[in-house]
Design a protein around this motif. Structure first.
Motif, PDB file in Angstrom:
ATOM      1  N   TYR A 113       0.806  -1.359   0.055  1.00  0.00           N
ATOM      2  CA  TYR A 113       0.038  -0.032   0.091  1.00  0.00           C
ATOM      3  C   TYR A 113       1.043   1.252   0.145  1.00  0.00           C
ATOM      4  N   CYS A 114       0.515   2.248  -0.694  1.00  0.00           N
ATOM      5  CA  CYS A 114       0.952   3.522  -0.604  1.00  0.00           C
ATOM      6  C   CYS A 114       0.166   4.573   0.255  1.00  0.00           C
ATOM      7  N   ALA A 115       1.020   5.220   0.729  1.00  0.00           N
ATOM      8  CA  ALA A 115       0.251   6.086   1.887  1.00  0.00           C
ATOM      9  C   ALA A 115       0.709   7.341   1.829  1.00  0.00           C
ATOM     10  N   ALA A 116       0.073   8.408   2.040  1.00  0.00           N
ATOM     11  CA  ALA A 116       0.268  10.168   2.247  1.00  0.00           C
ATOM     12  C   ALA A 116      -0.059  10.517   3.566  1.00  0.00           C
ATOM     13  N   THR A 117       1.008  11.309   4.155  1.00  0.00           N
ATOM     14  CA  THR A 117       0.564  12.157   5.207  1.00  0.00           C
ATOM     15  C   THR A 117       0.932  13.635   4.928  1.00  0.00           C
ATOM     16  N   SER A 118       0.086  14.456   5.583  1.00  0.00           N
ATOM     17  CA  SER A 118       0.555  16.023   5.429  1.00  0.00           C
ATOM     18  C   SER A 118       1.198  16.190   6.904  1.00  0.00           C
ATOM     19  N   PHE A 119       1.231  15.416   7.821  1.00  0.00           N
ATOM     20  CA  PHE A 119       1.921  15.689   8.838  1.00  0.00           C
ATOM     21  C   PHE A 119       3.429  14.711   8.993  1.00  0.00           C
ATOM     22  N   ALA A 120       4.070  14.943   9.735  1.00  0.00           N
ATOM     23  CA  ALA A 120       5.466  14.549   9.941  1.00  0.00           C
ATOM     24  C   ALA A 120       5.698  12.995   9.330  1.00  0.00           C
ATOM     25  N   LEU A 121       6.717  12.766   8.927  1.00  0.00           N
ATOM     26  CA  LEU A 121       7.162  11.273   8.663  1.00  0.00           C
ATOM     27  C   LEU A 121       6.824  10.504   9.837  1.00  0.00           C
ATOM     28  N   SER A 122       6.315   9.218   9.398  1.00  0.00           N
ATOM     29  CA  SER A 122       6.046   8.131  10.521  1.00  0.00           C
ATOM     30  C   SER A 122       6.050   6.849  10.124  1.00  0.00           C
ATOM     31  N   THR A 123       6.603   5.878  10.945  1.00  0.00           N
ATOM     32  CA  THR A 123       6.375   4.607  10.406  1.00  0.00           C
ATOM     33  C   THR A 123       5.112   3.873  11.025  1.00  0.00           C
ATOM     34  N   ILE A 124       4.130   4.632  11.531  1.00  0.00           N
ATOM     35  CA  ILE A 124       2.936   4.131  12.150  1.00  0.00           C
ATOM     36  C   ILE A 124       1.968   4.641  11.068  1.00  0.00           C
ATOM     37  N   GLY A 125       1.356   3.664  10.522  1.00  0.00           N
ATOM     38  CA  GLY A 125       0.036   3.465   9.645  1.00  0.00           C
ATOM     39  C   GLY A 125      -0.897   4.451  10.064  1.00  0.00           C
ATOM     40  N   GLY A 126      -1.331   4.600  11.218  1.00  0.00           N
ATOM     41  CA  GLY A 126      -2.376   5.597  11.762  1.00  0.00           C
ATOM     42  C   GLY A 126      -2.042   6.989  11.561  1.00  0.00           C
ATOM     43  N   GLN A 127      -0.636   7.445  11.252  1.00  0.00           N
ATOM     44  CA  GLN A 127      -0.186   8.804  11.154  1.00  0.00           C
ATOM     45  C   GLN A 127      -0.796   9.227   9.574  1.00  0.00           C
ATOM     46  N   TYR A 128      -0.915   8.137   8.754  1.00  0.00           N
ATOM     47  CA  TYR A 128      -1.399   8.557   7.222  1.00  0.00           C
ATOM     48  C   TYR A 128      -2.742   8.564   7.205  1.00  0.00           C
ATOM     49  N   GLU A 129      -3.067   9.695   6.218  1.00  0.00           N
ATOM     50  CA  GLU A 129      -4.397  10.073   6.156  1.00  0.00           C
ATOM     51  C   GLU A 129      -5.129   9.371   4.846  1.00  0.00           C
ATOM     52  N   THR A 130      -4.347   9.124   3.926  1.00  0.00           N
ATOM     53  CA  THR A 130      -4.659   8.690   2.580  1.00  0.00           C
ATOM     54  C   THR A 130      -3.957   7.436   2.141  1.00  0.00           C
ATOM     55  N   TRP A 131      -4.832   6.389   1.726  1.00  0.00           N
ATOM     56  CA  TRP A 131      -4.298   5.245   1.461  1.00  0.00           C
ATOM     57  C   TRP A 131      -4.796   4.773   0.037  1.00  0.00           C
ATOM     58  N   GLY A 132      -3.868   4.129  -0.749  1.00  0.00           N
ATOM     59  CA  GLY A 132      -4.296   3.340  -2.135  1.00  0.00           C
ATOM     60  C   GLY A 132      -5.086   2.104  -1.783  1.00  0.00           C
ATOM     61  N   GLN A 133      -5.251   1.663  -2.932  1.00  0.00           N
ATOM     62  CA  GLN A 133      -6.316   0.129  -2.785  1.00  0.00           C
ATOM     63  C   GLN A 133      -5.260  -0.810  -2.743  1.00  0.00           C
ATOM     64  N   GLY A 134      -3.849  -0.705  -2.781  1.00  0.00           N
ATOM     65  CA  GLY A 134      -3.122  -1.748  -2.657  1.00  0.00           C
ATOM     66  C   GLY A 134      -2.822  -2.835  -4.022  1.00  0.00           C
ATOM     67  N   THR A 135      -1.629  -3.306  -3.936  1.00  0.00           N
ATOM     68  CA  THR A 135      -1.017  -3.961  -5.360  1.00  0.00           C
ATOM     69  C   THR A 135      -0.449  -5.266  -4.670  1.00  0.00           C
ATOM     70  N   GLN A 136      -0.907  -6.328  -5.139  1.00  0.00           N
ATOM     71  CA  GLN A 136      -0.403  -7.458  -4.510  1.00  0.00           C
ATOM     72  C   GLN A 136       0.892  -8.083  -5.328  1.00  0.00           C
ATOM     73  N   VAL A 137       1.897  -8.269  -4.413  1.00  0.00           N
ATOM     74  CA  VAL A 137       3.099  -8.788  -4.822  1.00  0.00           C
ATOM     75  C   VAL A 137       3.165 -10.225  -4.212  1.00  0.00           C
ATOM     76  N   THR A 138       3.445 -11.334  -5.186  1.00  0.00           N
ATOM     77  CA  THR A 138       3.954 -12.661  -4.763  1.00  0.00           C
ATOM     78  C   THR A 138       5.163 -13.054  -5.046  1.00  0.00           C
ATOM     79  N   VAL A 139       5.731 -13.491  -4.307  1.00  0.00           N
ATOM     80  CA  VAL A 139       7.098 -14.201  -4.607  1.00  0.00           C
ATOM     81  C   VAL A 139       7.102 -15.585  -4.564  1.00  0.00           C
ATOM     82  N   SER A 140       7.638 -16.143  -5.354  1.00  0.00           N
ATOM     83  CA  SER A 140       7.610 -17.677  -5.377  1.00  0.00           C
ATOM     84  C   SER A 140       9.042 -18.209  -5.620  1.00  0.00           C
ATOM     85  N   SER A 141       9.006 -19.489  -5.117  1.00  0.00           N
ATOM     86  CA  SER A 141      10.292 -20.223  -4.971  1.00  0.00           C
ATOM     87  C   SER A 141      10.820 -20.834  -6.338  1.00  0.00           C
TER      88      SER A 141
END
Length: 123
Positions: free
Chosen positions: A95-123
């Motif tokens: 997921y991509c996320a954007a915040t107008s506040f300070a940078l953070s590693t906490i997801g709750g600090q981000y106001e806007t999220w994308g819909q997500g894209t699946q990444v699958t790594v196979s052996s």
């Protein structure tokens, strides 16, 4: 308010590379600090990488440091996540996320999220 749309996910073999893109619209992405998070099945969402709106300062989770690179092109309103030497444990929805506040590693600090894209790594 900014809207985010991710792309570039898919299936890749372990050791391979993939680049994710996140296009921002509605407001110039330079207004926001941007980050990537991921969520694997049965696990909580976790921080992956972040990049500041002004200086382009970056920060990474220890699990991806040295393998992933976050970058942004403010002219294109796009943030990227270059993923190299992918491992099975990198499989997740990213997921991509954007915040107008300070940078953070906490997801709750981000106001806007994308819909997500699946990444699958196979052996």
């Amino acid at each position: 308010q900014v809207q985010l749309v991710e792309s570039g996910g898919g299936l890749v073999q372990a050791g391979g590379s993939m680049r994710l893109s996140c296009a921002a619209s509605g407001v110039s992405s330079v207004t926001y600090n941007l980050a990537w998070f991921r969520q694997a099945p049965g696990k909580v969402r976790e921080f992956v990488a972040q990049i500041s709106r002004s200086t382009g300062t970056t920060m990474y989770a220890d699990s991806v440091k040295g393998r992933f690179t976050i970058s942004r092109d403010n002219a294109k309103n796009t943030v990227y996540l270059q993923m190299n030497n992918l491992k099975l444990e990198d499989t997740a929805v990213y997921y991509c996320a954007a915040t107008s506040f300070a940078l953070s590693t906490i997801g709750g600090q981000y106001e806007t999220w994308g819909q997500g894209t699946q990444v699958t790594v196979s052996s």
